[in-house]
Design a protein around this motif. Structure first.
Motif, short mmCIF file in Angstrom:
data_model
loop_
_atom_site.label_atom_id
_atom_site.label_comp_id
_atom_site.label_asym_id
_atom_site.label_seq_id
_atom_site.Cartn_x
_atom_site.Cartn_y
_atom_site.Cartn_z
N GLU A 1 -14.77 22.43 -5.89
CA GLU A 1 -14.17 22.17 -7.20
C GLU A 1 -12.65 22.21 -7.12
OE1 GLU A 1 -14.95 23.69 -11.77
OE2 GLU A 1 -14.97 25.14 -10.13
N GLU B 1 -19.50 20.65 -11.53
CA GLU B 1 -19.53 21.52 -12.71
C GLU B 1 -20.95 21.71 -13.21
OE1 GLU B 1 -16.90 19.67 -15.43
OE2 GLU B 1 -15.07 20.48 -14.50
N LEU C 1 -23.01 25.20 -13.41
CA LEU C 1 -23.62 25.63 -14.67
C LEU C 1 -25.11 25.92 -14.47
CD1 LEU C 1 -23.31 26.15 -17.69
CD2 LEU C 1 -23.74 23.71 -18.08
N ARG D 1 -16.09 27.49 -19.16
CA ARG D 1 -16.61 26.16 -18.84
C ARG D 1 -17.50 25.66 -19.99
NH1 ARG D 1 -16.90 24.10 -13.89
NH2 ARG D 1 -16.59 26.18 -13.00
N GLU D 2 -18.39 26.56 -20.53
CA GLU D 2 -19.27 26.15 -21.63
C GLU D 2 -18.46 25.82 -22.88
OE1 GLU D 2 -21.94 28.76 -19.09
OE2 GLU D 2 -19.83 28.62 -19.61
N CYS E 1 -15.49 24.55 -23.03
CA CYS E 1 -14.88 23.22 -22.86
C CYS E 1 -15.92 22.11 -23.04
CB CYS E 1 -14.23 23.12 -21.48
SG CYS E 1 -12.81 24.21 -21.27
#
Length: 634
Positions: A290, A303, A307, A352-353, A355
């Protein structure tokens, strides 16, 4: 009277009437005997006096003591005659004779005197025949007193007989009372013995010994009681036997259930460990990819993979946590920590979630002063994480606010901590709220996207909150969002020096320097750890086991040890103790950071006491690892 025993009552019931009756009869018969003896004495005295009077008539008339002596001598031979005195008409003593054997013991109180007149009888002589018949008038006119006789009898014989009678009466009364006592004791014993046997048997029943039986010796009512008691004991013994068999079956079932739960927990623990080891390598490589210069499509794939891997870890952790809570095997590790720092970091794992789902976040805190609370930081963090996860799952294109406030109790001994999480996602109706804390439950609408959910998050949060002595309440309405409210009461103490928050942006720009020894048996994990630490700016050496690591420690000056807990040749606790012994010998500070897949954490405290500075749970988060390495190398 009510406090007396049955035996005493039965004895009194038998003895008192008997004693009263015997005493009454004895007194009556003794008194009657005394009267009879008195009457006999009077009758004898009067009879002797009356017989002596006509016998001594001629001698008194001629006043001849010699004749009187002959008349009186037989009278003195009587055992109770004390003396005899004869007087003439002029009351002159003609004769006085005494019984010498009685005269010394006689006194006025023991004597009773009887008197009789000596009457002269005139015999009329008329015609040729002697007529001896006279009517009473003629007799009275012709009789005249020519003297008197005084005769004294002693009462000593009467007194002796009375005493003997009294003694005999007392002996008879005592004998009768003794016989009554014996009979009463026999009767009372025949009553009290079965009652005592009943009492002792009932005591055994009270102790749980239902095999005891009453010996059936009585008849009537007591016999019926003995029979019924034995029947009841047989019934109770049978019931107890069945209860014992049922209890043994239950105990066997409980042991089997405990064994099954233990086996389940061990299985889940092992599975969680087995999950974390390969996922740690996967996530490590994904994080490295990443950070490389890759195209947007590849970045999106990475990503999504990260996740998905995190979701797998989350599912594994939730199942394991719920299993521990179900078996009450969770142990709280209490320590002081800053709740503000905890709240500020709560959103970091979910950036991350946020976004992806376009969710705005806000964190605020309001405490009366800077404090440290005493609680299990890891479990409290889990509760907040589960609430945030639930909010993310039900929120799209909205916001999530996290608020912290608190105040001390009135006695200032503890601190009331309130945590609120407010989202703008879909709400729950009352029926859904009632099932919200149930395991494996989820709520979604047909007109909205399905939200994947294991159904354990809120159930775990609820149980953890209750274990820590807090409360969790949810206020919600359909399409109006949710409000989660946590309230705890913790011991606390003020912060003497304010902790300085590390600026994440600055850390990202400042390289970490130092020489680090990584001890890892897995070649994949070795490469992942080396690549991550090299990207931070450190110099990394690898050791495949404990012996190699100890050898390198003697050759190279390291500033940090990063080791996996599963070393193949040396137990991790033994390795830590050897490193600490080397540290003391070299007179230097050598911090140790352990990476572990042990989610249970039951050995963490033992490792920390042995000298480990900190532990990170696999899969290791890049930012968390960077923060710990920076902290330990500082």
């Amino acid at each position: 009277m009510n406090k007396l025993s049955i035996k005493t009552r039965s004895l009194l019931l038998a003895l008192l009437p008997a004693v009263f009756m015997f005493l009454s009869l004895t007194i009556y018969f003794i008194s009657d005997k005394f009267n009879v003896l008195e009457q006999q004495l009077d009758h004898k005295g009067e009879l002797l006096a009356q017989q002596l009077a006509p016998a001594s008539e001629y001698a008194v008339f001629i006043k001849n003591p010699g004749l009187l002596e002959e008349v009186v001598s037989p009278i003195l031979n009587e055992s109770d005659v004390v003396y005899v005195e004869i007087y003439d008409a002029d009351d002159q003593l003609l004769l006085s004779r005494k019984n010498l054997s009685l005269i010394d013991t006689a006194n006025k109180d023991n004597l009773k005197v009887y008197q009789s007149k000596v009457m002269q009888q005139d015999i009329p002589l008329g015609g040729n025949t002697l007529d001896l018949s006279m009517d009473s008038e003629l007799e009275d006119n012709q009789s005249k007193s020519i003297g008197r006789i005084s005769l004294a009898l002693t009462k000593q014989n009467i007194i002796d007989q009375q005493q003997q009678t009294l003694l005999n009466g007392i002996l008879i009364a005592l004998g009768c009372i003794l016989l009554t006592l014996i009979l009463s004791m026999y009767v009372s014993t025949s009553i009290t013995r079965p009652i005592r046997s009943l009492s002792e048997t009932i005591k055994l029943y009270k102790s749980g010994i239902f095999s005891a039986r009453v010996e059936q010796l009585s008849g009537g009512e007591l016999g019926a009681v003995e029979f019924n008691l034995n029947t009841m004991a047989s019934t109770l013994e049978s019931a107890k036997r069945k209860e014992l068999e049922h209890a043994m079956a239950l105990e066997q079932s409980r042991r089997e259930a405990d064994d099954a739960n233990k086996a389940k927990s061990e299985f889940l623990t092992n599975m969680s460990f087995e999950f974390r080891e390969p996922i740690n390598a996967i996530l490590g490589r994904l994080h490295l990819l990443e950070n490389n210069n890759i195209d947007s499509e590849s970045r999106q794939f990475i990503e999504q993979s990260i996740l998905s891997a995190n979701m797998l870890i989350e599912l594994s952790d939730n199942v394991l946590d719920y299993s521990k809570l179900e078996t009450d095997s969770l142990i709280l590790n209490l320590d002081y920590f800053d709740p503000v720092r905890l709240i500020k970091r709560s959103f970091s794992p979910f950036l991350r979630e946020f976004c992806i789902k376009n969710i705005d976040t806000h964190v605020s805190h309001k405490l009366h002063k800077s404090i440290l609370i005493q609680a299990d930081q890891r479990q409290l963090q889990k509760v907040i994480y589960h609430l945030i996860q639930n909010a993310i799952q039900h929120t799209e294109n909205g916001s999530i606010d996290l608020k912290l406030n608190g105040y001390p109790t009135t006695d200032n001994s503890k601190y009331i901590l309130n945590i609120e999480l407010i989202d703008t996602g879909i709400g729950f109706d009352p029926n859904q709220l009632a099932r919200l804390y149930q395991s494996f439950s989820q709520s979604h609408h047909l007109d909205k996207p399905f939200q994947s959910n294991s159904g354990l998050g809120l159930a775990i949060a609820k149980k953890l909150t209750e274990i820590m002595g807090g409360t969790l309440n949810i206020n919600s309405a359909p399409d109006k969002g949710n409000e989660y409210k946590l309230e705890f009461v913790f011991p606390y103490k003020p912060i003497i020096e304010e902790p300085v928050e590390t600026n994440a942006d600055t850390d990202n720009q400042t390289p970490v320097t130092g020489r680090v020894l990584v001890i890892e048996s897995s070649s994949i994990d070795q490469m992942v750890a080396k690549d991550i630490l090299n990207k931070m700016g450190t110099t990394v050496d690898l050791a495949i086991n404990g012996k190699v690591a100890l050898e390198k420690l003697r050759q190279v000056d390291y500033q940090l040890i990063v080791s996996d807990t599963n070393i193949t040749d040396i137990a991790i606790l033994d390795l830590v103790q050897r490193i600490k012994a080397f540290e003391r010998a070299a007179n230097k500070h050598l911090p140790i950071l352990l990476l572990t897949a042990d989610v249970i954490g039951e050995h963490w405290q033992e490792l920390l006491e042995a000298g480990v500075n900190d532990l990170l749970l696999k899969p290791v988060d890049y930012e968390a690892l960077r923060e710990k390495v920076t902290e330990l190398l500082a």
